[in-house]
Design a protein around this motif. Structure first.
Motif, PDB file in Angstrom:
ATOM      1  N   VAL A 643       1.327  17.770 -46.957  1.00  6.19           N
ATOM      2  CA  VAL A 643       2.129  17.624 -45.636  1.00  6.19           C
ATOM      3  C   VAL A 643       1.060  17.987 -44.754  1.00  6.19           C
ATOM      4  O   VAL A 643       0.221  18.859 -44.655  1.00  6.19           O
ATOM      5  CB  VAL A 643       3.080  19.010 -45.800  1.00  6.19           C
ATOM      6  N   ASP A 644       1.497  17.179 -43.435  1.00  7.08           N
ATOM      7  CA  ASP A 644       0.402  17.311 -42.322  1.00  7.08           C
ATOM      8  C   ASP A 644       1.281  18.418 -41.116  1.00  7.08           C
ATOM      9  O   ASP A 644       2.155  17.783 -40.911  1.00  7.08           O
ATOM     10  CB  ASP A 644       0.437  16.003 -41.684  1.00  7.08           C
ATOM     11  N   LEU A 645       0.597  19.468 -41.118  1.00  6.39           N
ATOM     12  CA  LEU A 645       1.255  20.425 -40.037  1.00  6.39           C
ATOM     13  C   LEU A 645       0.506  20.342 -38.623  1.00  6.39           C
ATOM     14  O   LEU A 645       0.560  21.536 -37.951  1.00  6.39           O
ATOM     15  CB  LEU A 645       1.234  21.871 -40.663  1.00  6.39           C
ATOM     16  N   THR A 646      -0.440  19.498 -38.612  1.00  4.92           N
ATOM     17  CA  THR A 646      -1.163  19.551 -37.433  1.00  4.92           C
ATOM     18  C   THR A 646      -0.485  19.177 -36.084  1.00  4.92           C
ATOM     19  O   THR A 646       0.451  18.611 -36.206  1.00  4.92           O
ATOM     20  CB  THR A 646      -2.420  18.608 -37.587  1.00  4.92           C
ATOM     21  N   LYS A 647      -1.114  19.615 -35.124  1.00  7.84           N
ATOM     22  CA  LYS A 647      -0.375  19.288 -33.739  1.00  7.84           C
ATOM     23  C   LYS A 647      -1.656  18.567 -32.843  1.00  7.84           C
ATOM     24  O   LYS A 647      -2.646  19.200 -32.682  1.00  7.84           O
ATOM     25  CB  LYS A 647       0.203  20.103 -33.030  1.00  7.84           C
ATOM     26  N   GLY A 648      -1.475  17.346 -32.340  1.00  2.00           N
ATOM     27  CA  GLY A 648      -2.376  16.687 -31.365  1.00  2.00           C
ATOM     28  C   GLY A 648      -3.806  16.640 -31.672  1.00  2.00           C
ATOM     29  O   GLY A 648      -4.573  16.640 -31.126  1.00  2.00           O
ATOM     30  N   VAL A 649      -3.931  16.391 -33.176  1.00  2.00           N
ATOM     31  CA  VAL A 649      -5.287  16.183 -33.466  1.00  2.00           C
ATOM     32  C   VAL A 649      -5.825  14.614 -33.293  1.00  2.00           C
ATOM     33  O   VAL A 649      -5.200  13.741 -33.866  1.00  2.00           O
ATOM     34  CB  VAL A 649      -5.412  16.532 -35.047  1.00  2.00           C
ATOM     35  N   GLN A 650      -6.907  14.388 -32.651  1.00  2.00           N
ATOM     36  CA  GLN A 650      -7.548  12.902 -32.546  1.00  2.00           C
ATOM     37  C   GLN A 650      -7.946  12.319 -33.771  1.00  2.00           C
ATOM     38  O   GLN A 650      -8.537  13.093 -34.597  1.00  2.00           O
ATOM     39  CB  GLN A 650      -8.634  13.111 -31.621  1.00  2.00           C
ATOM     40  N   TYR A 651      -7.787  11.081 -33.913  1.00  3.59           N
ATOM     41  CA  TYR A 651      -8.437  10.266 -35.020  1.00  3.59           C
ATOM     42  C   TYR A 651      -7.783  10.770 -36.363  1.00  3.59           C
ATOM     43  O   TYR A 651      -8.324  10.116 -37.412  1.00  3.59           O
ATOM     44  CB  TYR A 651      -9.808  10.388 -35.148  1.00  3.59           C
ATOM     45  N   LEU A 652      -6.642  11.549 -36.452  1.00  5.15           N
ATOM     46  CA  LEU A 652      -6.031  11.767 -37.722  1.00  5.15           C
ATOM     47  C   LEU A 652      -5.671  10.380 -38.491  1.00  5.15           C
ATOM     48  O   LEU A 652      -5.630  10.413 -39.763  1.00  5.15           O
ATOM     49  CB  LEU A 652      -4.802  12.628 -37.340  1.00  5.15           C
ATOM     50  N   THR A 653      -4.988   9.484 -37.825  1.00  4.18           N
ATOM     51  CA  THR A 653      -4.581   8.421 -38.631  1.00  4.18           C
ATOM     52  C   THR A 653      -5.684   7.530 -39.195  1.00  4.18           C
ATOM     53  O   THR A 653      -5.428   6.915 -40.203  1.00  4.18           O
ATOM     54  CB  THR A 653      -3.746   7.371 -37.562  1.00  4.18           C
ATOM     55  N   GLU A 654      -6.866   7.595 -38.565  1.00  2.00           N
ATOM     56  CA  GLU A 654      -7.941   6.983 -39.224  1.00  2.00           C
ATOM     57  C   GLU A 654      -8.443   7.540 -40.580  1.00  2.00           C
ATOM     58  O   GLU A 654      -9.104   6.865 -41.173  1.00  2.00           O
ATOM     59  CB  GLU A 654      -9.248   7.055 -38.159  1.00  2.00           C
ATOM     60  N   ILE A 655      -8.387   8.883 -40.643  1.00  2.00           N
ATOM     61  CA  ILE A 655      -8.670   9.336 -41.867  1.00  2.00           C
ATOM     62  C   ILE A 655      -7.626   9.915 -42.800  1.00  2.00           C
ATOM     63  O   ILE A 655      -7.885  10.480 -43.912  1.00  2.00           O
ATOM     64  CB  ILE A 655      -9.582  10.713 -41.573  1.00  2.00           C
ATOM     65  N   LYS A 656      -6.493   9.362 -42.478  1.00  2.00           N
ATOM     66  CA  LYS A 656      -5.295   9.769 -43.462  1.00  2.00           C
ATOM     67  C   LYS A 656      -5.647   9.272 -44.808  1.00  2.00           C
ATOM     68  O   LYS A 656      -5.269   9.882 -45.717  1.00  2.00           O
ATOM     69  CB  LYS A 656      -4.032   9.091 -42.810  1.00  2.00           C
ATOM     70  N   ASP A 657      -5.908   8.226 -45.047  1.00  2.00           N
ATOM     71  CA  ASP A 657      -6.180   7.459 -46.404  1.00  2.00           C
ATOM     72  C   ASP A 657      -7.440   8.230 -47.161  1.00  2.00           C
ATOM     73  O   ASP A 657      -7.215   8.646 -48.253  1.00  2.00           O
ATOM     74  CB  ASP A 657      -6.330   5.999 -46.372  1.00  2.00           C
ATOM     75  N   THR A 658      -8.382   8.595 -46.300  1.00  2.00           N
ATOM     76  CA  THR A 658      -9.457   9.527 -46.950  1.00  2.00           C
ATOM     77  C   THR A 658      -8.880  10.615 -47.485  1.00  2.00           C
ATOM     78  O   THR A 658      -9.119  10.887 -48.683  1.00  2.00           O
ATOM     79  CB  THR A 658     -10.489   9.536 -46.037  1.00  2.00           C
ATOM     80  N   LEU A 659      -8.197  11.250 -46.489  1.00  2.00           N
ATOM     81  CA  LEU A 659      -7.689  12.762 -47.017  1.00  2.00           C
ATOM     82  C   LEU A 659      -6.759  12.587 -48.419  1.00  2.00           C
ATOM     83  O   LEU A 659      -6.712  13.302 -49.207  1.00  2.00           O
ATOM     84  CB  LEU A 659      -6.965  13.324 -45.869  1.00  2.00           C
ATOM     85  N   LYS A 660      -5.865  11.680 -48.224  1.00  2.00           N
ATOM     86  CA  LYS A 660      -5.023  11.244 -49.398  1.00  2.00           C
ATOM     87  C   LYS A 660      -5.944  11.163 -50.578  1.00  2.00           C
ATOM     88  O   LYS A 660      -5.405  11.529 -51.944  1.00  2.00           O
ATOM     89  CB  LYS A 660      -4.220   9.852 -49.223  1.00  2.00           C
ATOM     90  N   ALA A 661      -6.978  10.565 -50.594  1.00  2.00           N
ATOM     91  CA  ALA A 661      -7.963  10.178 -51.852  1.00  2.00           C
ATOM     92  C   ALA A 661      -8.338  11.430 -52.394  1.00  2.00           C
ATOM     93  O   ALA A 661      -8.506  11.857 -53.592  1.00  2.00           O
ATOM     94  CB  ALA A 661      -9.044   9.349 -51.540  1.00  2.00           C
ATOM     95  N   GLY A 662      -8.697  12.338 -51.390  1.00  2.00           N
ATOM     96  CA  GLY A 662      -9.066  13.818 -51.899  1.00  2.00           C
ATOM     97  C   GLY A 662      -7.972  14.537 -52.367  1.00  2.00           C
ATOM     98  O   GLY A 662      -8.083  15.179 -53.691  1.00  2.00           O
TER      99      GLY A 662
END
Length: 838
Positions: A643-662
Motif C-alpha cells: 500500500v502507498d501511504l505517501t503524500k506529494g512524493v515526486q517521481y513516485l510513478t517512475e519507480i512504482k514497478d521497481t518497488l513492486k519487484a522488491g
C-alpha cells in the motif's frame, strides 16, 4: 468390444452424450459400481462386475485397494426410448456415456478436480453405513463450483441388511438421513448463483438410487413403481410419490394414509424393503422352493442351472437378473444429468476467460461442432510409449481432427501480448478415445466429447487450452481444494544418473495435476498433498519416469512467514548510491483476508469499486487506503498487499514497478528463513527520490526496497505459520479414548466427537499440525487394531508456538532447521543488516 464406427456415430449427436464423473469418499465403492456400467456396455463380462475393478489400471491401486489416478472410459449403450410410438416396435436409442472413475482419498483430490472440469454431471456414491463423510462434502463442493449437476447412489445396502441387521424402519430412517445430509451440502454450497445445477435429491424424483456394487444389484423407485403399475394398473407416477416419505399402507383395507395409524405400514418398507430383504435372505440361505416361487411371481428369467447354485452365488445371480444396478444408474445418468448441449449454456461463463460474446464463447454455449475449436486439456495420462503422455481433455466447441493445425496455449498465455512464450502452433498427430487403460484411434472428435491427443505433451506442462481461433482466450486454470504442503528432497544414488532424474522429474510433474517439482537450494524438491500422495509420486519417479535408484530425505512441511504486530518504528533504507531513501512499515492483514485472497474471492484485478467496498465493509479499511493498493503478492494475487501511504512524493510513478519487484522478492523469500510470506501488509510512508533517472534505476532501488521490507518485518514481531489438517476419524465408540490420546500427543486439538446414528461408530473431528501427521495413520491403526480410519484434509494455517527470534522456542528451532536445510547461515540476520540510519 464396441465397434468404433458406432461410437463415432453417436459422438455427433450431442443430445445423446453424457459426460459424468463418479465421485465419493474413499472406500465407498465407486470402482466396484463402475464395473457394472462397463459390463452393461459389454466391455467386461457380467460375472466379473463388482470384482474385476476394471478401472483400477495400476498395480499399486490393486494392492492398496484404492483409486489413485482417475480413469476415463467411453461407454456405448443402446437403450429403449423414453417415449414409445405404439404403432410400430420402438427402435433402440444409442447413447454415449463418457465416464471418469475418480479417486476418493483426499491426497488425490486434484485428480477429482481435473475429472470434474471435463464432466457435466456427477454420480455421487455414499456408503449407507458411513453416510456422507468429509471427502463427500469436499468433492460435492468442487462439483458445484464447476457447475456439475449431481445424482446420488447409496451403496452397500447388503451390509445394512446382513451385517447391522437393521429393521426396515431403521434402515429407511438411515437412508433418509443420508439423503438429507447430502441435500444440506448441496444447499450450503449450491445457493442461488448455481441455480442451473441446484437440485433437491429425492427418491420419488428418480435422482436417488440404492444398491450393492459388489453384488451387482440396485434399484431406484421407478423400477418398483413400474413393476407394481403393471400388476395393478395404477399409474407409475402415483406409485413413485407413495414409495417414499410419510405414506402408509393398510394391507387389509387397501387404503393409503399420510399418518402412521394402527395396521398401517410405511410404503417404502412394505413395497420395496420387504420383498428385497425376503429375496436376499431366501437366496443366501438356499431356501430353493421359496426362491423358485418368488422368481416365478416376479417373472425373473433364471435358468434351472443358475437356481442350483448356492449361497452368495445364487443371491448374486438372481439379484443381478431381477434388478441390475447398471439399469438403475443409467436411468439416473440419462434421465437426470444434462447433455453437453444443455450444460455448456450455463458452464461457459465460468469456464471462459475472454469476452462472452466472442466467436469462441458463442460456439461453446451452442456446443457447435462447426465453430472454432475450443478444447481444454485437464490432465496427462502416461501412454505405452515410455515417457510420453496422452493429453486428455474435453472438446467444448468445434471438432478436433488428426492432422489439424491448432494453437496450443499454456496457462501463462496472454492474448494481449504480441510475443507469447506459452503459445505453440502445431499439427495434432493423432486423436484417440480413452477406454480404461487402452485407447481406440478415431479420425476426429466433435464437441461435447472427451478425447485423448497424442504428440502434444511436448508443448504443455500439465493443462492448457487448444483452439483454432486466433483471438481465443484461455479456459480457466483448475483450482484445487488441497495444496502441496509436504515435500521431500530427492537425489540419485549414482551421480551418473542425474540427467535421468531431471528428466524423470519433468515427466512426474506432467503426470500429476498437483505435484510440484522444483530445484531449490541445490536440491530437487518434490511437493505433494500428503504422505500417501508423496509415496505414490516417488514410487512412480523411481520405477516409471526416471527408472534409476533414488534416495529421499525425510518429509518436510512447507511453512510460511508472517508478522503479528505493527512495526515499532518507520524503517529507512537507502539505495546503494545513498541518493534515494525509502520509509516503510509492515502490519498483519485483518483475520480472514489472506484466506479470501488465496481463494480468489478478493483479486487484485477484479472490479475496483466492488473490491474496495468489500474491504471497507468487511475489514474496516479506510476508503482512501483501498484506492492506493499497489499490488498483491507473490505472483500478482497472493495473500500479501503493498500500500502507498505517501503524500506529494515526486517521481513516485517512475519507480512504482521497481518497488513492486522488491515486494515480489520479499513475499517469495521472507526474512526468517526465505519461506513464502502470508498475511502481511507493507506500507510505503515516504520516499526521497533523486531527480536524475540514472540514479533511481532498479539496480539501486530493488535491493533497497527489499531491505526496507525485511527491516519492517523484523520490527513487527515476525512469526512462523504452520499448515494444519482437519482430521476426521471414524472408529468404534470403544476406541475413542485411544484416538483422543494420540491426537493430543501430536499437538492436535479435538473439535468434536459424535456418535453416528444407527451405528456403533463415532466420528472424531480434530485439527492436527501437518508436521505431526507423519506416521499418524500407522500409529492410529496400530493402537486401535485397524479399527480407526482417519482422513486428513488441509484446513488452515496457524501460528507456530514461540518467538522465531528466540533459539530456545519451538519456532526458533524450526527456523534454524529450515535455514540449515537451505544452506543459509543458521543465525537470522539482525536488524542492523537491513536498517539504515539517517
Amino acid at each position: 468390444m464396441v465397434v468404433i464406427d458406432k461410437l463415432r456415430a453417436v459422438m455427433g449427436h450431442q443430445e445423446r452424450i453424457r459426460n459424468i464423473a463418479v465421485i465419493a469418499h474413499v472406500d465407498h465403492g465407486k470402482t466396484t459400481l463402475t464395473d457394472s456400467l462397463l459390463a452393461k456396455a459389454g466391455i467386461i463380462s457380467l460375472d466379473q462386475a463388482g470384482t474385476k475393478l476394471a478401472t483400477s489400471t495400476r498395480e499399486d491401486e490393486r494392492q492398496k485397494g484404492i483409486t489413485i489416478k482417475s480413469t476415463a472410459v467411453s461407454l456405448y449403450y443402446e437403450l429403449d426410448p423414453v417415449s414409445q410410438n405404439t404403432d410400430k416396435a420402438p427402435e433402440k436409442e444409442a447413447y454415449l456415456v463418457n465416464l471418469i472413475d475418480s479417486p476418493g482419498h483426499v491426497d488425490f483430490s486434484s485428480e477429482v478436480t481435473a475429472a470434474l472440469r471435463v464432466a457435466d454431471g456427477a454420480l455421487v456414491v455414499v456408503d449407507c453405513i458411513s453416510g456422507a463423510c468429509v471427502q463427500t462434502e469436499t468433492v460435492l463442493r468442487q462439483a458445484l463450483m464447476e457447475r456439475i449437476k449431481p445424482v446420488l447412489m447409496i451403496n452397500k445396502l447388503d451390509r445394512a441388511i446382513f451385517e447391522t441387521q437393521l429393521s426396515p424402519e431403521s434402515l429407511y430412517r438411515q437412508l433418509r438421513t443420508i439423503i438429507e445430509n447430502v441435500n444440506i451440502i448441496l444447499a450450503t454450497y449450491g445457493g442461488e448463483e448455481l441455480s442451473p445445477v441446484y437440485t433437491i435429491l429425492h427418491p420419488s424424483k428418480g435422482n436417488v438410487s440404492f444398491g450393492s456394487g459388489l453384488h451387482g444389484w440396485g434399484f431406484n423407485l421407478k423400477q418398483f413403481a413400474s413393476m407394481y403399475s403393471r400388476k395393478t394398473g395404477v399409474k407409475e407416477e402415483k406409485y413413485m410419490a407413495r414409495l417414499w416419505g410419510d405414506n402408509f399402507y393398510n394391507s387389509e383395507t387397501k387404503q393409503w394414509s399420510k399418518s402412521q395409524e394402527k395396521g398401517y405400514e410405511r410404503g417404502f418398507n412394505k413395497f420395496v424393503l420387504e420383498p428385497l430383504i425376503q429375496m436376499l435372505k431366501a437366496t443366501k440361505a438356499n431356501e430353493t422352493e421359496k426362491v423358485e416361487k418368488m422368481v416365478a411371481k416376479l417373472e425373473i428369467k433364471v435358468s434351472q442351472e443358475e437356481l442350483e447354485q448356492e449361497g452368495k452365488q445364487l443371491m448374486r445371480k438372481v439379484m443381478k437378473k431381477w434388478m441390475p444396478v447398471a439399469d438403475a444408474m443409467l436411468d439416473m445418468i440419462i434421465g437426470h444429468l444434462p447433455s453437453p448441449l444443455v450444460a455448456q449454456k450455463y458452464r461457459t461463463e465460468i469456464l471462459y476467460e475472454g469476452p462472452l460474446d466472442d466467436p469462441a464463447a458463442t460456439a461453446m454455449k451452442e456446443c457447435n461442432p462447426n465453430g472454432p475449436l475450443m478444447l481444454y486439456i485437464s490432465k496427462m495420462v502416461p501412454s505405452s510409449d515410455k515417457g510420453r503422455f496422452y493429453a486428455v481433455g474435453r472438446v467444448f466447441s468445434g471438432t478436433v481432427a488428426t492432422g489439424q493445425t491448432v494453437r496450443i496455449m499454456g496457462p501463462d498465455y496472454n492474448p494481449g501480448k504480441e510475443k507469447n512464450i506459452d503459445l505453440f502452433v502445431k499439427n495434432i498427430p493423432r486423436t484417440v478415445v480413452m477406454m480404461a487403460g487402452t485407447v481406440l484411434p478415431v479420425d476426429d472428435v466433435p464437441c461435447g466429447n472427451i478425447v485423448g491427443l497424442v504428440g502434444i505433451d511436448k508443448y504443455l506442462r500439465k493443462t492448457g487450452t487448444i483452439s483454432t481461433y486466433d483471438h481465443a482466450h484461455n479456459l480457466k486454470v483448475l483450482k484445487f481444494s488441497v495444496s502441496p504442503v509436504v515435500k521431500v528432497a530427492v537425489d540419485v544414488v549414482n551421480p551418473a544418473d542425474l540427467p535421468k532424474l531431471v528428466e524423470g522429474l519433468k515427466r512426474l510433474s506432467k503426470s500429476d495435476p498437483m505435484v510440484q517439482c522444483t530445484f531449490d537450494g541445490g536440491q530437487h524438491i518434490v511437493a505433494g498433498a500428503g504422505e500417501l500422495h508423496l509415496e505414490i509420486c516417488l514410487n512412480d519417479l523411481e520405477n516409471e519416469y526416471a527408472s534409476v535408484p533414488i534416495k529421499k530425505s525425510a518429509p518436510v512441511v512447507n511453512y510460511q512467514e508472517t508478522v503479528s504486530d505493527i512495526s515499532d518504528r518507520i524503517c529507512l533504507a537507502k539505495s546503494n548510491n545513498k541518493l534515494c531513501r525509502l520509509f516503510m512499515t509492515s502490519e498483519p492483514l485483518p483475520d480472514g483476508l489472506a484466506g479470501e485472497m488465496e481463494q480468489g474471492t478478493i483479486k487484485f484485478d477484479q472490479d475496483l469499486k466492488e473490491r474496495n467496498r468489500h474491504l471497507v465493509e468487511t475489514y474496516n479499511f479506510d476508503l482512501d487506503v483501498t484506492k492506493k493498493i499497489w499490488c498483491f503478492g507473490p505472483n500478482g494475487n497472493g495473500p500479501n498487499m503493498f500500500v502507498d501511504l505517501t503524500k506529494g512524493v515526486q517521481y513516485l510513478t517512475e519507480i512504482k514497478d521497481t518497488l513492486k519487484a522488491g515486494f515480489e522478492w520479499v513475499t517469495h523469500e521472507g526474512v526468517l528463513c526465505e519461506e513464502v510470506t502470508r498475511g502481511i501488509r507493507f506500507n510505503l510512508h515516504d520516499a526521497h527520490i533523486h531527480s536524475d533517472p540514472a540514479h533511481r534505476k532498479g539496480s539501486q532501488l530493488i535491493p533497497a526496497s527489499r531491505r526496507c521490507m525485511m527491516a519492517s518485518m523484523l520490527t513487527a514481531k515476525p512469526r512462523l505459520l504452520e499448515p494444519v489438517y482437519m482430521v476426521e476419524v471414524q472408529c468404534p465408540s470403544s476406541v475413542v479414548g485411544v484416538v483422543f490420546n494420540i491426537i493430543s500427543r501430536k499437538r492436535g486439538k479435538i473439535i468434536s466427537a459424535t456418535e453416528l446414528d444407527g451405528t456403533p461408530l463415532s466420528l472424531v473431528r480434530a485439527h492436527l499440525p501437518v508436521n505431526e501427521s507423519f506416521g499418524f495413520v500407522g500409529e492410529l491403526r496400530g493402537n486401535t487394531s485397524g479399527q480407526a480410519f482417519p482422513q486428513c484434509t488441509f484446513d488452515h494455517w496457524q501460528l507456530l508456538p514461540g518467538d522465531p527470534l528466540d533459539n530456545t522456542s519451538q519456532a526458533g528451532q524450526t527456523v534454524r532447521e529450515i535455514r540449515q536445510r537451505k544452506g543459509l547461515n543458521v543465525v537470522i540476520p539482525t536488524l542492523d543488516n537491513f536498517l539504515d540510519k539517517m
